[in-house]
Scaffold this motif. Structure first.
Motif, short mmCIF file in Angstrom:
data_model
loop_
_atom_site.label_atom_id
_atom_site.label_comp_id
_atom_site.label_asym_id
_atom_site.label_seq_id
_atom_site.Cartn_x
_atom_site.Cartn_y
_atom_site.Cartn_z
N UNK A 189 0.82 -1.22 0.00
CA UNK A 189 0.00 0.00 0.00
C UNK A 189 0.84 1.26 0.00
N UNK A 190 2.12 1.12 0.32
CA UNK A 190 3.00 2.28 0.34
C UNK A 190 3.47 2.60 -1.08
N UNK A 191 3.82 3.84 -1.28
CA UNK A 191 4.36 4.25 -2.58
C UNK A 191 5.78 4.76 -2.38
N UNK A 192 6.51 4.85 -3.47
CA UNK A 192 7.84 5.46 -3.41
C UNK A 192 8.99 4.50 -3.53
N UNK A 193 8.75 3.19 -3.42
CA UNK A 193 9.83 2.21 -3.55
C UNK A 193 9.56 1.33 -4.77
N UNK A 194 10.43 1.44 -5.76
CA UNK A 194 10.26 0.62 -6.96
C UNK A 194 11.24 -0.54 -7.02
N UNK A 195 12.15 -0.61 -6.04
CA UNK A 195 13.11 -1.71 -5.96
C UNK A 195 12.95 -2.38 -4.60
N UNK A 196 12.65 -3.67 -4.63
CA UNK A 196 12.41 -4.43 -3.41
C UNK A 196 13.53 -5.46 -3.28
N UNK A 197 14.30 -5.37 -2.20
CA UNK A 197 15.38 -6.32 -1.94
C UNK A 197 14.85 -7.43 -1.05
N UNK A 203 16.66 -9.29 -6.42
CA UNK A 203 15.88 -8.07 -6.28
C UNK A 203 14.67 -8.10 -7.22
N UNK A 204 13.63 -7.40 -6.81
CA UNK A 204 12.38 -7.43 -7.58
C UNK A 204 11.75 -6.05 -7.58
N UNK A 205 10.64 -5.95 -8.26
CA UNK A 205 9.81 -4.76 -8.22
C UNK A 205 8.57 -5.01 -7.39
N UNK A 206 7.67 -4.04 -7.30
CA UNK A 206 6.47 -4.20 -6.46
C UNK A 206 5.58 -5.37 -6.85
N UNK A 207 5.75 -5.89 -8.06
CA UNK A 207 4.93 -7.04 -8.47
C UNK A 207 5.18 -8.27 -7.60
N UNK A 208 6.31 -8.28 -6.88
CA UNK A 208 6.62 -9.43 -6.03
C UNK A 208 5.61 -9.58 -4.89
N UNK A 209 4.96 -8.48 -4.51
CA UNK A 209 3.98 -8.57 -3.42
C UNK A 209 2.84 -9.52 -3.79
N UNK A 210 2.39 -9.44 -5.04
CA UNK A 210 1.29 -10.30 -5.45
C UNK A 210 1.73 -11.77 -5.45
N UNK A 211 3.00 -12.02 -5.78
CA UNK A 211 3.51 -13.39 -5.74
C UNK A 211 3.50 -13.92 -4.30
N UNK A 212 3.92 -13.08 -3.35
CA UNK A 212 3.92 -13.51 -1.95
C UNK A 212 2.49 -13.73 -1.45
N UNK A 213 1.60 -12.84 -1.83
CA UNK A 213 0.20 -13.01 -1.43
C UNK A 213 -0.35 -14.33 -1.94
N UNK A 214 -0.04 -14.66 -3.19
CA UNK A 214 -0.54 -15.90 -3.77
C UNK A 214 -0.01 -17.12 -3.03
N UNK A 215 1.29 -17.11 -2.72
CA UNK A 215 1.88 -18.26 -2.02
C UNK A 215 1.29 -18.40 -0.63
N UNK A 216 1.14 -17.29 0.07
CA UNK A 216 0.58 -17.37 1.43
C UNK A 216 -0.87 -17.86 1.40
N UNK A 217 -1.63 -17.42 0.41
CA UNK A 217 -3.01 -17.90 0.29
C UNK A 217 -3.03 -19.40 0.01
N UNK A 218 -2.13 -19.86 -0.84
CA UNK A 218 -2.05 -21.29 -1.13
C UNK A 218 -1.62 -22.07 0.11
N UNK A 219 -0.66 -21.53 0.85
CA UNK A 219 -0.20 -22.20 2.06
C UNK A 219 -1.34 -22.34 3.06
N UNK A 220 -2.13 -21.29 3.21
CA UNK A 220 -3.27 -21.36 4.13
C UNK A 220 -4.25 -22.46 3.70
#
Length: 258
Positions: A189-197, A203-220
């Motif tokens: 939800x935050x803005x201003x960071x386009x590089x995620x370590x 390293x990735x971009x903000x699109x990695x958040x959706x990948x983590x969300x998907x994995x966590x949902x699958x794990x649940x």
């Protein structure tokens, strides 16, 4: 070199992201190169890989100002001595590290008990290091009980470490999928960071958040009362991810009676 290094130019700062081989689940050491010094973040599980990361850092020709340890998992502090630099850590993370007993991983690597003292306490807030603002934020829950997040607002860089994995199986041993989901949602939800370590992976971009969300949902969805069944199901769903044995390590905590 056994590991790999990704270099990102960010104006007055250059990021050198050292990633270990898959045998230690692509754990990362972030080397933040400012105009006159190096700030190292996290210290590897295998001391040989810590030696590599530290040697690479010294090869940049600038002193290692400090080693920041983000949380109390051995793949982020076991190699601290290799950096021969002052250790900076959240007080409660230091206490959690000191409370961890020696252990042995499925790979056979022995992790001794560690006490990161003397060390310097990190206080959340902004610290200017060599002219570069570093924002330190403490978070609780998710992948670990407590973690440090580091932001470089002028460079648009978020050092998320183990709140973000990139193409690596997640360690769920803290048994807090909900907390992890909430933290990822807050970062996204935050803005201003386009590089995620990431703490594991490139390293990735903000699109990695959706990948983590998907994995966590699958794990649940897939977590039940059988650790081996869970491992098979999640590996089948993410066959390209590295580090399936990290699931075995997590399962020791998730299924202690198994």
């Amino acid at each position: 070199m056994n590991g790999t290094v990704t270099v990102l130019d960010k104006g007055a700062v250059r990021i050198h992201s050292y990633m270990s081989p898959a045998d230690t689940f692509h754990a990362t050491t972030q080397l933040i190169e400012t105009p006159a010094r190096i700030v190292a973040i996290d210290a590897q599980l295998n001391p040989a890989y810590a030696d590599e990361a530290a040697a690479y850092a010294r090869g940049l020709g600038k002193p290692i100002d400090r080693l920041i340890v983000t949380h109390a998992h051995p793949d982020h502090y076991n190699g601290a001595a290799s950096f021969d630099a002052p250790v900076h850590v959240l007080p409660r993370v230091r206490e959690q590290i000191a409370a961890r007993p020696a252990g042995k991983l499925p790979s056979g690597l022995v992790v001794p008990a560690t006490d990161l003292t003397p060390s310097t306490d990190i206080t959340p807030g902004t610290e200017v290091i060599d002219g570069v603002p570093f924002v330190f934020e403490a978070v609780s829950g998710g992948e670990a009980a407590d973690q440090l997040v580091v932001k470089l607002p002028d460079q648009g860089v978020l050092v998320a470490q183990d709140l973000v994995y990139h193409d690596v199986h997640l360690y769920l041993g803290n048994n807090d999928v909900t907390g992890w989901q909430q933290l990822v949602d807050a970062l996204a939800a935050e803005s201003g960071c386009d590089t995620i370590l990431a703490g594991h992976g490139l390293p990735a971009g903000p699109e990695v958040y959706e990948e983590i969300r998907g994995y966590l949902a699958d794990a649940r969805e897939l977590l039940g009362d059988d650790g081996q069944a869970y491992k098979k199901a999640i590996v089948d769903r993410y066959p390209a991810y590295v580090g399936p044995f990290i699931i075995d390590i997590a399962n020791r905590s998730l299924f202690p009676a198994a």
